[in-house]
Design an enzyme around this catalytic site. Structure first.
Site, PDB file in Angstrom:
ATOM      1  CD  GLN A 166       5.607  -6.457  -9.425  1.00  0.00           C
ATOM      2  OE1 GLN A 166       4.484  -6.910  -9.272  1.00  0.00           O
ATOM      3  NE2 GLN A 166       6.191  -5.705  -8.529  1.00  0.00           N
ATOM      4  N   GLY A 208      -1.884 -14.072  -6.781  1.00  0.00           N
ATOM      5  CA  GLY A 208      -3.192 -13.788  -6.204  1.00  0.00           C
ATOM      6  C   GLY A 208      -3.798 -12.592  -6.916  1.00  0.00           C
ATOM      7  CD  GLU A 238       1.319  -4.315  -8.105  1.00  0.00           C
ATOM      8  OE1 GLU A 238       0.889  -5.485  -8.047  1.00  0.00           O
ATOM      9  OE2 GLU A 238       2.482  -4.007  -7.805  1.00  0.00           O
ATOM     10  CG  ASN A 239      -1.295  -5.240 -14.459  1.00  0.00           C
ATOM     11  OD1 ASN A 239      -0.086  -5.002 -14.357  1.00  0.00           O
ATOM     12  ND2 ASN A 239      -1.762  -6.463 -14.615  1.00  0.00           N
ATOM     13  CG  HIS A 245      -1.953  -6.487  -1.626  1.00  0.00           C
ATOM     14  ND1 HIS A 245      -1.033  -6.471  -0.595  1.00  0.00           N
ATOM     15  CD2 HIS A 245      -1.221  -6.523  -2.762  1.00  0.00           C
ATOM     16  CE1 HIS A 245       0.188  -6.499  -1.089  1.00  0.00           C
ATOM     17  NE2 HIS A 245       0.106  -6.532  -2.403  1.00  0.00           N
ATOM     18  CD  GLU A 246      -2.814  -7.170  -6.013  1.00  0.00           C
ATOM     19  OE1 GLU A 246      -1.963  -6.328  -6.401  1.00  0.00           O
ATOM     20  OE2 GLU A 246      -2.476  -8.200  -5.391  1.00  0.00           O
ATOM     21  CG  HIS A 299       0.210  -2.528  -5.174  1.00  0.00           C
ATOM     22  ND1 HIS A 299       1.478  -2.227  -4.714  1.00  0.00           N
ATOM     23  CD2 HIS A 299       0.072  -3.882  -5.028  1.00  0.00           C
ATOM     24  CE1 HIS A 299       2.074  -3.361  -4.304  1.00  0.00           C
ATOM     25  NE2 HIS A 299       1.240  -4.378  -4.473  1.00  0.00           N
ATOM     26  CD  GLU A 322       4.192  -6.165  -3.492  1.00  0.00           C
ATOM     27  OE1 GLU A 322       3.143  -6.172  -2.814  1.00  0.00           O
ATOM     28  OE2 GLU A 322       4.198  -6.154  -4.741  1.00  0.00           O
ATOM     29  CG  ASP A 333      11.139 -14.211  -9.596  1.00  0.00           C
ATOM     30  OD1 ASP A 333      10.558 -13.166  -9.960  1.00  0.00           O
ATOM     31  OD2 ASP A 333      11.139 -15.275 -10.240  1.00  0.00           O
ATOM     32  CE1 TYR A 377       5.285  -9.987  -1.508  1.00  0.00           C
ATOM     33  CE2 TYR A 377       3.202  -8.811  -1.403  1.00  0.00           C
ATOM     34  CZ  TYR A 377       4.159  -9.476  -2.133  1.00  0.00           C
ATOM     35  OH  TYR A 377       4.009  -9.616  -3.483  1.00  0.00           O
ATOM     36  NE  ARG A 414      -2.990 -16.595  -4.666  1.00  0.00           N
ATOM     37  CZ  ARG A 414      -3.809 -16.207  -3.705  1.00  0.00           C
ATOM     38  NH1 ARG A 414      -5.010 -16.779  -3.597  1.00  0.00           N
ATOM     39  NH2 ARG A 414      -3.452 -15.261  -2.858  1.00  0.00           N
ATOM     40  CE  LYS A 424      -1.006 -17.265   0.025  1.00  0.00           C
ATOM     41  NZ  LYS A 424      -2.045 -16.340   0.448  1.00  0.00           N
TER      42      LYS A 424
HETATM   43  N1  BES Z   1       2.746  -7.131  -7.168  1.00  0.00           N
HETATM   44  C1  BES Z   1       2.355  -8.337  -6.524  1.00  0.00           C
HETATM   45  C2  BES Z   1       2.479  -9.552  -7.386  1.00  0.00           C
HETATM   46  C3  BES Z   1       3.864  -9.793  -7.930  1.00  0.00           C
HETATM   47  C4  BES Z   1       4.964  -9.774  -7.108  1.00  0.00           C
HETATM   48  C5  BES Z   1       4.046 -10.050  -9.264  1.00  0.00           C
HETATM   49  C6  BES Z   1       6.230  -9.998  -7.640  1.00  0.00           C
HETATM   50  C7  BES Z   1       5.306 -10.265  -9.788  1.00  0.00           C
HETATM   51  C8  BES Z   1       6.406 -10.234  -8.964  1.00  0.00           C
HETATM   52  C9  BES Z   1       0.929  -8.251  -5.989  1.00  0.00           C
HETATM   53  O1  BES Z   1       0.551  -6.988  -5.572  1.00  0.00           O
HETATM   54  C10 BES Z   1       0.849  -9.125  -4.771  1.00  0.00           C
HETATM   55  O2  BES Z   1       1.555  -8.859  -3.866  1.00  0.00           O
HETATM   56  N2  BES Z   1       0.005 -10.140  -4.795  1.00  0.00           N
HETATM   57  C11 BES Z   1      -0.161 -11.058  -3.691  1.00  0.00           C
HETATM   58  C12 BES Z   1      -1.407 -10.761  -2.896  1.00  0.00           C
HETATM   59  C13 BES Z   1      -1.204 -10.082  -1.590  1.00  0.00           C
HETATM   60  C14 BES Z   1      -2.474  -9.991  -0.783  1.00  0.00           C
HETATM   61  C15 BES Z   1      -0.068 -10.527  -0.758  1.00  0.00           C
HETATM   62  C16 BES Z   1      -0.303 -12.451  -4.259  1.00  0.00           C
HETATM   63  O3  BES Z   1      -0.206 -12.605  -5.477  1.00  0.00           O
HETATM   64  O4  BES Z   1      -0.494 -13.381  -3.512  1.00  0.00           O
HETATM   65 ZN    ZN Z   2       1.512  -6.359  -3.832  1.00  0.00          ZN
END
Ligand code: BES
Ligand code: ZN
Length: 631
Positions: free
Chosen positions: A174, A299, A302-303, A326-327, A330, A349, A405, A413, A587, A589
């Site tokens: 993704q 973080g 959701e594979n 969260h995952e 999904h 999201e 992105d 979200y 990570r 974030k």
């Molecule tokens: N699907 C996302 C991760 C993602 C988003 C990958 C865009 C590639 C492009 C995943 O479900 C996600 O949202 N992860 C969050 C955690 C959540 C609790 C907000 C993260 O990675 O922080």
């Molecule tokens: Zn997500």
């Protein structure tokens, strides 16, 4: 009063076989039976002509070559033609080397090599692969290999793993990196099943977002029998061990963190039960978690059947398990019902953040759920304030979105989550919960748009409660910038108490030691740290640090919140620990914002100097993002 335009529905429901009315009847029937769907092409991030031809199955036969850092082998794609006379198949590729392309006859028994063309390489989109088809062909076979620089794959040397003995590979497809792993139609509008045979070196275990078949002569077989979008194809290979949590949930991880992970995520079965009670059965068979090396740039991801997780969630106190909620969520929102383009990312999201929070509330009570809402809302407000283009704060994103992105800000979200909270509040849980459950049911294994949801909302809920909301209120959420004034304002008593104490400390009525932190959860710490003023005195940073040992703290969320403050306040005593954090945590974030804050606060030299050392260990996705930040 009708708020919506039902005429739109008809346009999409028109049968497709009529286009083929001058073809022999057998051919028309065949298409109907195969149920190829007419899709309007609306995803600008794919070269695929998926309005004409849709890939329905991908079979991979790949060798995982750790020496050359490549996957090499054959991808066989089955396809159907909503446009019966379509004679060209266009696929997405990025940094793939194509060795040959063959096209099958109708029965798939004989294969004919064809002259394919690779288009010009675009830095975002990659290269189109254009394949001429014979009239009766239903499959193509592409021999290819990936690049060591593939953005969707990270190859770790043994030294970069915890065990230090075996290499590791993991993917992140993704949003549009599946095309760096295999040639395919890389758009969430198209769903396909997949199968794979992977050959891996001795002693390594391959996993995919699929069921594991039998091992024959060192070759592992995988099957994903349910149609998924390409971005959910996933692979991990390493010295990976497994421990069960129950009969269909378990954890994969390197040895060093397996036991701790099983303990940290031991409540996953309760999350699954809560999800199922609210929104219907879990439809994917097993649900396993894999704790990846620290360079995993998210973080969680959701594979299907196998969520990928960052090891920073293993905090020791289950305080960060909302990411698992969260995952897992999904599995309904995103994997079962999928945004059909990245302009609709909030359908994945925002729904998932909403479901995640409902599950957290059911398991841990309103107090924790409200704290998580309040923290999220603070993040959203910051993203809205900092948005370069206000249109990026709409739920339905503009046509000229530059990169997928850009769709994944707190808007998708949290504004998405708060929109669903708004609907819940207006219609009441009694009506809204079953409505959402039937949304998932009625669109299971489909890709949908924002407009599909609005229409469904109108026809299935709003008609029954016409006074619950107005069109203007709805449009403000979906099509207008910023946070509508109908948004909830979560009131956390716990946070109010933290703020009151923080205030007293800032006014020098009490010392840091007198702040009653003994029973604070990670959430309360985060609220405390996030709401500190930007311009504390050096002595105040030092007092907090001496009292609470914040610098070097093991909880990654708390550490991140503290370093964001110390960067703004130039509290340089934290720099060595920040250096260590940036060297050991990948990570996105955390690290994108830390590098960004360093850059904005006259610490670009420090940032670049750390990055020079950290970059080789970061995931290609993170490298690209931070290269842009520190450029
Ligand atoms: N699907 C996302 C991760 C993602 C988003 C990958 C865009 C590639 C492009 C995943 O479900 C996600 O949202 N992860 C969050 C955690 C959540 C609790 C907000 C993260 O990675 O922080
Ligand atoms: Zn997500």
């Amino acid at each position: 009063m009708s708020l919506f335009k039902p005429a739109l529905i008809l346009a999409l429901a028109l049968p497709l076989a009529f286009a083929a009315c001058n073809k022999p009847e057998t051919e028309t029937l065949k298409i109907e039976n195969k149920a190829a769907r007419k899709i309007v092409k609306d995803d600008k991030f794919t070269y695929a002509n998926y309005d004409e031809i849709q890939v329905t199955h991908l079979d991979l036969n790949l060798n995982v070559d750790f020496e050359r850092k490549i996957l090499s082998g054959v991808a066989t794609l089955d396809f159907e033609k909503p446009k019966v006379d379509a004679d060209t198949l266009i696929l997405d590729t990025k940094t793939l080397s194509i060795s040959s392309v063959k096209v099958s006859n109708n029965v798939g028994e004989s294969w004919t090599p064809v002259d394919y063309t690779l288009g010009k390489a675009d830095p975002v989109m990659g290269q189109s692969l254009t394949i001429p088809l014979a009239t009766d062909s239903t499959k193509v076979k592409v021999s290819y290999f990936t690049s060591p620089e593939a953005e969707g794959l990270q190859w770790l040397s043994p030294a970069q793993t915890a065990g230090k003995k075996k290499p590791y590979l993991f993917s992140q497809a993704q949003a549009i990196n599946a095309r760096t792993i295999a040639p395919l139609q890389d758009t969430p509008a198209v769903r396909l099943t997949y199968s794979a045979r992977l050959t891996v070196p001795d002693g390594l275990r391959p996993l995919m977002s699929a069921s594991q078949g039998e091992l024959k002569d060192g070759v592992y077989q995988f099957d994903m029998p349910q149609p998924i979008p390409s971005y959910l194809i996933a692979i991990a290979v390493g010295d990976i061990k497994f421990k069960a949590i129950n009969d269909h949930i378990g954890v994969y991880a390197e040895d060093y963190i397996l036991e701790a992970s099983v303990e940290e995520f031991s409540e996953t079965p309760l999350m699954e039960a809560a999800n199922t009670e609210l929104y219907g059965p879990y439809r994917w068979g097993r649900y396993d978690l894999i704790v990846l090396p620290p360079s995993f740039p998210y973080g969680g991801m959701e594979n299907p059947r196998l969520s990928f997780l960052t090891p920073t969630l293993v905090a020791g106190d289950k305080s960060l398990t909302n990411v698992v909620a969260h995952e897992l969520a999904h599995s309904w929102s995103g994997n079962l019902v999928t945004n059909s383009s990245w302009r609709d990312a909030w359908l994945n999201e925002g729904f998932t953040s909403y479901v995640e929070n409902r599950v957290m509330e059911r398991l841990y009570g309103e107090r924790r759920a409200v704290m998580e809402q309040a923290l999220a809302l603070e993040d959203l407000k910051r993203d809205i304030e900092n948005a370069d283009d206000p249109r990026l704060t709409q739920l339905k994103l503009p046509k000229d979105l530059e990169h997928p992105d850009d769709a994944f800000t707190q808007v998708a979200y949290v504004k998405g989550q708060f929109f669903l909270m708004f609907l819940e509040e207006r219609f009441g849980r009694e009506a809204f919960d079953p409505f959402l459950k039937s949304w998932f049911n009625d669109h299971a294994f489909q890709s949908v748009t924002t407009e599909d949801f609005i229409r469904y909302l109108h026809n299935n809920l709003h008609v029954n409660f016409p006074d619950a909301l107005t069109k203007d209120e709805l449009d403000a959420w979906i099509y207008e910038a910023g946070l509508p004034d109908t948004a909830a304002n979560p009131q956390s008593d716990a946070f109010d108490k933290v703020s009151a104490q923080s205030e007293r400390w800032l006014n020098e009525e009490i010392t840091a030691r007198e702040i009653e932190t003994a029973n604070w959860s990670t959430h309360e710490w985060l609220h405390f740290l996030n709401t500190l003023p930007d311009d504390l005195l050096q002595s105040q940073y030092k007092e907090l640090d001496d009292t609470f040992n914040l610098t070097g703290t093991q909880n990654a969320e708390t550490a991140f919140a503290w370093y964001m403050q110390t960067i703004k306040g130039h509290y340089d005593a934290a720099l060595p620990a920040l250096d260590n954090f940036l060297m050991t945590v990948g990570r996105g974030k955390f690290i994108y914002r830390l590098y960004g804050a360093l850059d904005e606060n006259k610490q670009a030299r420090f940032a670049k100097q750390v990055y020079a050392r950290a970059r080789p260990g970061y995931h290609p996705i993170a490298q690209r993002r931070i290269d842009a930040i520190l450029d």
